[in-house]
Motif scaffolding. Structure first.
Motif, PDB file in Angstrom:
ATOM      1  N   PHE A  15      10.241  -7.249  -6.312  1.00 14.92           N
ATOM      2  CA  PHE A  15      11.376  -7.742  -6.967  1.00 14.92           C
ATOM      3  C   PHE A  15      12.743  -7.530  -6.281  1.00 14.92           C
ATOM      4  O   PHE A  15      13.907  -7.884  -6.783  1.00 14.92           O
ATOM      5  N   ASN A  16      12.587  -7.059  -5.007  1.00 13.17           N
ATOM      6  CA  ASN A  16      13.748  -6.414  -4.372  1.00 13.17           C
ATOM      7  C   ASN A  16      13.461  -6.678  -2.749  1.00 13.17           C
ATOM      8  O   ASN A  16      12.542  -6.034  -2.120  1.00 13.17           O
ATOM      9  N   GLY A  66      -9.742  -3.880  -5.279  1.00 14.37           N
ATOM     10  CA  GLY A  66      -8.694  -2.975  -6.043  1.00 14.37           C
ATOM     11  C   GLY A  66      -7.442  -3.779  -5.951  1.00 14.37           C
ATOM     12  O   GLY A  66      -7.126  -4.732  -5.199  1.00 14.37           O
ATOM     13  N   ASN A  67      -6.762  -3.291  -7.221  1.00 18.29           N
ATOM     14  CA  ASN A  67      -5.520  -4.058  -7.377  1.00 18.29           C
ATOM     15  C   ASN A  67      -4.514  -3.012  -7.851  1.00 18.29           C
ATOM     16  O   ASN A  67      -4.702  -2.248  -8.825  1.00 18.29           O
ATOM     17  N   PHE A  68      -3.246  -3.211  -7.175  1.00 23.46           N
ATOM     18  CA  PHE A  68      -2.228  -2.027  -7.328  1.00 23.46           C
ATOM     19  C   PHE A  68      -0.820  -2.687  -7.825  1.00 23.46           C
ATOM     20  O   PHE A  68       0.262  -2.171  -7.445  1.00 23.46           O
ATOM     21  N   ALA A  69      -0.943  -3.966  -8.444  1.00 20.55           N
ATOM     22  CA  ALA A  69       0.133  -4.667  -8.950  1.00 20.55           C
ATOM     23  C   ALA A  69       0.918  -3.926  -9.914  1.00 20.55           C
ATOM     24  O   ALA A  69       2.212  -4.205 -10.100  1.00 20.55           O
ATOM     25  N   ASP A  70       0.478  -2.872 -10.400  1.00 19.75           N
ATOM     26  CA  ASP A  70       1.221  -2.265 -11.405  1.00 19.75           C
ATOM     27  C   ASP A  70       1.959  -0.888 -11.178  1.00 19.75           C
ATOM     28  O   ASP A  70       2.588  -0.176 -11.631  1.00 19.75           O
ATOM     29  N   ARG A  71       1.806  -0.439  -9.680  1.00 19.39           N
ATOM     30  CA  ARG A  71       2.407   0.622  -9.170  1.00 19.39           C
ATOM     31  C   ARG A  71       3.894   0.520  -8.998  1.00 19.39           C
ATOM     32  O   ARG A  71       4.289  -0.732  -8.756  1.00 19.39           O
ATOM     33  N   ASP A  72       4.391   1.516  -9.044  1.00 21.41           N
ATOM     34  CA  ASP A  72       6.054   1.361  -8.920  1.00 21.41           C
ATOM     35  C   ASP A  72       6.258   0.910  -7.543  1.00 21.41           C
ATOM     36  O   ASP A  72       7.491   0.112  -7.433  1.00 21.41           O
ATOM     37  N   TYR A  73       5.692   1.088  -6.739  1.00 20.59           N
ATOM     38  CA  TYR A  73       6.280   0.776  -5.109  1.00 20.59           C
ATOM     39  C   TYR A  73       5.942  -0.625  -5.153  1.00 20.59           C
ATOM     40  O   TYR A  73       6.606  -1.468  -4.517  1.00 20.59           O
ATOM     41  N   PHE A  74       4.924  -1.235  -5.656  1.00 18.52           N
ATOM     42  CA  PHE A  74       4.574  -2.654  -5.374  1.00 18.52           C
ATOM     43  C   PHE A  74       5.730  -3.441  -6.392  1.00 18.52           C
ATOM     44  O   PHE A  74       6.400  -4.404  -5.724  1.00 18.52           O
ATOM     45  N   GLU A 118      10.010 -14.712   2.080  1.00 17.23           N
ATOM     46  CA  GLU A 118       8.971 -15.095   0.937  1.00 17.23           C
ATOM     47  C   GLU A 118       8.017 -13.451   0.952  1.00 17.23           C
ATOM     48  O   GLU A 118       7.775 -12.834   2.254  1.00 17.23           O
ATOM     49  N   PHE A 119       8.026 -13.243  -0.032  1.00 16.19           N
ATOM     50  CA  PHE A 119       7.193 -11.786  -0.272  1.00 16.19           C
ATOM     51  C   PHE A 119       5.786 -12.270  -0.105  1.00 16.19           C
ATOM     52  O   PHE A 119       5.075 -13.127  -0.583  1.00 16.19           O
ATOM     53  N   LEU A 120       5.009 -11.467   1.003  1.00 18.64           N
ATOM     54  CA  LEU A 120       3.741 -11.593   1.205  1.00 18.64           C
ATOM     55  C   LEU A 120       3.035 -10.356   0.948  1.00 18.64           C
ATOM     56  O   LEU A 120       1.633 -10.777   0.875  1.00 18.64           O
ATOM     57  N   SER A 163       3.430   8.198  -2.346  1.00 17.27           N
ATOM     58  CA  SER A 163       3.164   6.956  -1.200  1.00 17.27           C
ATOM     59  C   SER A 163       4.370   6.539  -0.683  1.00 17.27           C
ATOM     60  O   SER A 163       5.630   6.717  -1.327  1.00 17.27           O
ATOM     61  N   PHE A 164       4.323   6.037   0.685  1.00 16.89           N
ATOM     62  CA  PHE A 164       5.419   5.687   1.361  1.00 16.89           C
ATOM     63  C   PHE A 164       4.967   4.083   1.618  1.00 16.89           C
ATOM     64  O   PHE A 164       3.925   3.755   2.095  1.00 16.89           O
ATOM     65  N   SER A 165       5.833   3.259   1.444  1.00 13.80           N
ATOM     66  CA  SER A 165       5.492   1.602   1.501  1.00 13.80           C
ATOM     67  C   SER A 165       6.605   0.867   2.059  1.00 13.80           C
ATOM     68  O   SER A 165       7.800   1.034   1.756  1.00 13.80           O
ATOM     69  N   ARG A 166       6.193  -0.096   2.433  1.00 12.48           N
ATOM     70  CA  ARG A 166       7.318  -1.271   3.056  1.00 12.48           C
ATOM     71  C   ARG A 166       6.825  -2.536   2.555  1.00 12.48           C
ATOM     72  O   ARG A 166       5.607  -2.867   2.397  1.00 12.48           O
ATOM     73  N   ARG A 167       7.813  -3.431   2.485  1.00 16.22           N
ATOM     74  CA  ARG A 167       7.451  -4.696   1.870  1.00 16.22           C
ATOM     75  C   ARG A 167       7.368  -5.619   3.245  1.00 16.22           C
ATOM     76  O   ARG A 167       7.577  -5.457   4.376  1.00 16.22           O
ATOM     77  N   ILE A 168       6.237  -6.392   3.050  1.00 12.05           N
ATOM     78  CA  ILE A 168       5.963  -7.443   4.118  1.00 12.05           C
ATOM     79  C   ILE A 168       6.351  -8.857   3.673  1.00 12.05           C
ATOM     80  O   ILE A 168       6.345  -9.517   2.711  1.00 12.05           O
ATOM     81  N   SER A 169       7.290  -9.539   4.615  1.00 15.95           N
ATOM     82  CA  SER A 169       7.944 -10.664   4.137  1.00 15.95           C
ATOM     83  C   SER A 169       7.598 -11.752   5.243  1.00 15.95           C
ATOM     84  O   SER A 169       7.412 -11.544   6.455  1.00 15.95           O
ATOM     85  N   SER A 170       7.880 -12.973   5.007  1.00 16.27           N
ATOM     86  CA  SER A 170       7.484 -14.131   5.811  1.00 16.27           C
ATOM     87  C   SER A 170       8.842 -14.275   6.701  1.00 16.27           C
ATOM     88  O   SER A 170      10.025 -13.664   6.359  1.00 16.27           O
ATOM     89  N   PRO A 171       8.827 -15.016   7.858  1.00 14.91           N
ATOM     90  CA  PRO A 171      10.273 -15.219   8.392  1.00 14.91           C
ATOM     91  C   PRO A 171      11.386 -15.729   7.350  1.00 14.91           C
ATOM     92  O   PRO A 171      12.527 -15.534   7.787  1.00 14.91           O
TER      93      PRO A 171
END
Length: 502
Positions: free
Chosen positions: A148-149, A135-143, A186-188, A175-183
């Protein structure tokens, strides 16, 4: 206006013997009503304070429960992110990796799927199955918010329904979401957990707010997440951010106020609070009818008892004064009816004669001038014969009004002399002043629109005469010269003013 002034002059101010009795009784009644009103107002304010305090307690209970559950979701997300960033999980079996990734997710109530998305929005881990469903959820508001932030923190999405075909796919979720970033920042990808909005329904079941009141949960944009009871079908997920009450709630954050609901147009007491530092607002909208139901019943009983008491206090005074008042009222009504012309509302001939005699005597004592205008509607008989008496009566009423509007002093009088002829008595007015008034009346009548289709505009002829207060003059001569001046105005072509002194 002139007839009313004349009526007051003729009747005078009558002293009422019962005045002190009525005054004393009235003051007693006013004092009782004032005391009862003060007590009822105080109880009304207390009922409002009690309702506000009760609603605030409900809001705080909801706030605490929602905040606790959101924290559980956040712990699940943080645990998923921490586990996903472990390099040693890549070497273990899918079953063990699944257990490690989602070891905290079982603690959250009403949870949906807990997903791990890569930087393209593709699902790489799913709490509901070891092998995630593509599945792909790149169009969701949380993604998009996380992509971009980089400092969004935990993001709460708009309400949505799941894409999958499953038994509860008709249930609204957030939904509740958090960003995964590299050290290096970078957006992962994104870690996201969904919660069924049935959680709020379950939470609201334990709270009693009355039959006509509502519980609401809104996000930061004023989108409705939950409501008990549902005032409208399919309101979940709709934005109410442009409603005046919601705008005020979002601006103030927490507090209480009363206003009319834009949904059901009922007066409500709004008590609201923001849930911690989350973009969620809990609002209790109590029905004002329910808030003041007990107070209204008490107010009706007390008001009724007070009314009976006040009526009892006034009854004796009214019995003593009743006959005198009835007689005085009848005398005043008869005097009023006898003083005015019933068709035009100005003074009648009887009142005119009385005022003329009084003003004539006053003018002779003071030596000041007294002017009289005789005003006649031109061609009125022909108008009456052609257009009917109803139109003629309308014309006479308007003419009387115009005359009254142009003589404004309290002592001046407009009266109907007879038929279509009117008179105006102008004390302490010389010939020049009377001419100005007469010309104003003539011009005002000339500007009136026609009173019937095909009819010519109304005009008047006016004759005036002025007494200078000389001993050899008489009232009869004053009226005769004014009438003679009127006939001269008629012979000069009508729609004009002629003075006997000219």
């Amino acid at each position: 206006m002139s007839a009313s002034r004349t009526h007051l002059h003729l009747t005078g101010n009558t002293h009422r013997p019962e005045f002190m009795l009525i005054l004393g009784s009235s003051l007693t009644v006013i004092a009782i009503i004032a005391i009862v009103t003060f007590l009822l107002i105080r109880e009304h304010a207390y009922a409002m304070q009690t309702a506000t305090r009760s609603a605030t307690n409900i809001v705080q209970l909801i706030d605490a429960d929602v905040l606790r559950n959101v924290e559980l979701y956040d712990l699940s997300l943080q645990g998923l992110i921490a586990a996903a960033q472990r390099d040693d999980l890549k070497q273990v079996s899918p079953q063990i990796r699944h257990l490690v990734l989602f070891d905290r997710s079982s603690t959250a109530r009403f949870k949906g799927d807990l997903l791990l998305l890569d930087k393209y929005g593709n699902v790489i881990a799913d709490s509901s199955r070891v092998e995630p469903k593509p599945g792909n959820f790149a169009d969701r508001d949380y993604f998009l918010a996380h992509a971009f932030n980089d400092d969004t923190g935990m993001f709460i999405s708009r309400p949505f329904k799941p894409r999958c075909v499953c038994p509860d796919n008709e249930q609204w979720r957030i939904s509740f979401s958090r960003r995964i970033s590299s050290p290096s920042g970078e957006f992962l990808g994104v870690a996201v957990a969904s919660m069924r909005l049935a959680y709020f329904d379950e939470l609201f079941k334990s709270l009693n707010i009355g039959n006509d009141s509502t519980l609401n949960v809104l996000d930061k944009d004023g989108i409705l997440l939950a409501q008990k009871p549902m005032l409208r079908d399919n309101s979940i997920g709709k934005s109410f951010g442009n409603r005046p009450n919601v705008v005020r709630i979002m601006r103030e954050g927490s507090g209480s106020f009363s206003s009319v609901s834009s949904m059901d147009h009922r007066n409500r007491l709004y008590t609201f609070s923001r849930v911690g530092n989350l973009p969620l607002t809990v609002m209790v909208a109590l029905s004002m009818d329910e808030v003041f139901a007990t107070w209204k019943r008490t107010a009706y009983v007390i008001s009724g008892a007070t009314g009976v008491l006040c009526i009892g206090l006034m009854w004796l005074a009214l019995l003593l004064c009743r006959e005198l008042r009835l007689r005085q009222h009848a005398e005043q009504e008869l005097a009023h009816q006898a003083a005015i012309d019933p068709l035009t509302g100005v003074a009648n001939r009887r009142t005119l004669d009385a005022v003329l005699n009084r003003e004539w005597s006053r003018a002779h004592r003071s030596g000041k001038p007294l002017s009289v205008l005789m005003i006649d509607a031109d061609h009125f008989k022909a108008f009456n014969d052609r257009h009917g008496h109803q139109r003629g009566d309308d014309a006479l009423r308007v003419l009387a009004r115009v005359i009254s509007e142009n003589i404004r002093r309290p002592a001046d009088l407009a009266a109907r002399y007879g038929g279509e002829e009117f008179a105006a008595v102008l004390p302490e007015t010389d010939t020049a002043g009377a001419l100005r008034i007469a010309e104003n009346i003539r011009a005002a009548v000339e500007q009136l629109p026609p009173f019937a289709a095909g009819a010519s505009p109304m005009t008047v002829s006016i004759g005036l005469s002025t007494s200078t207060g000389q001993p050899n003059q008489s009232l009869e001569n004053l009226m005769y010269t004014a009438d003679k001046a009127l006939y001269k105005a008629k012979h000069q072509g009508r729609n004009c003013v002629v003075s006997a002194q000219a």
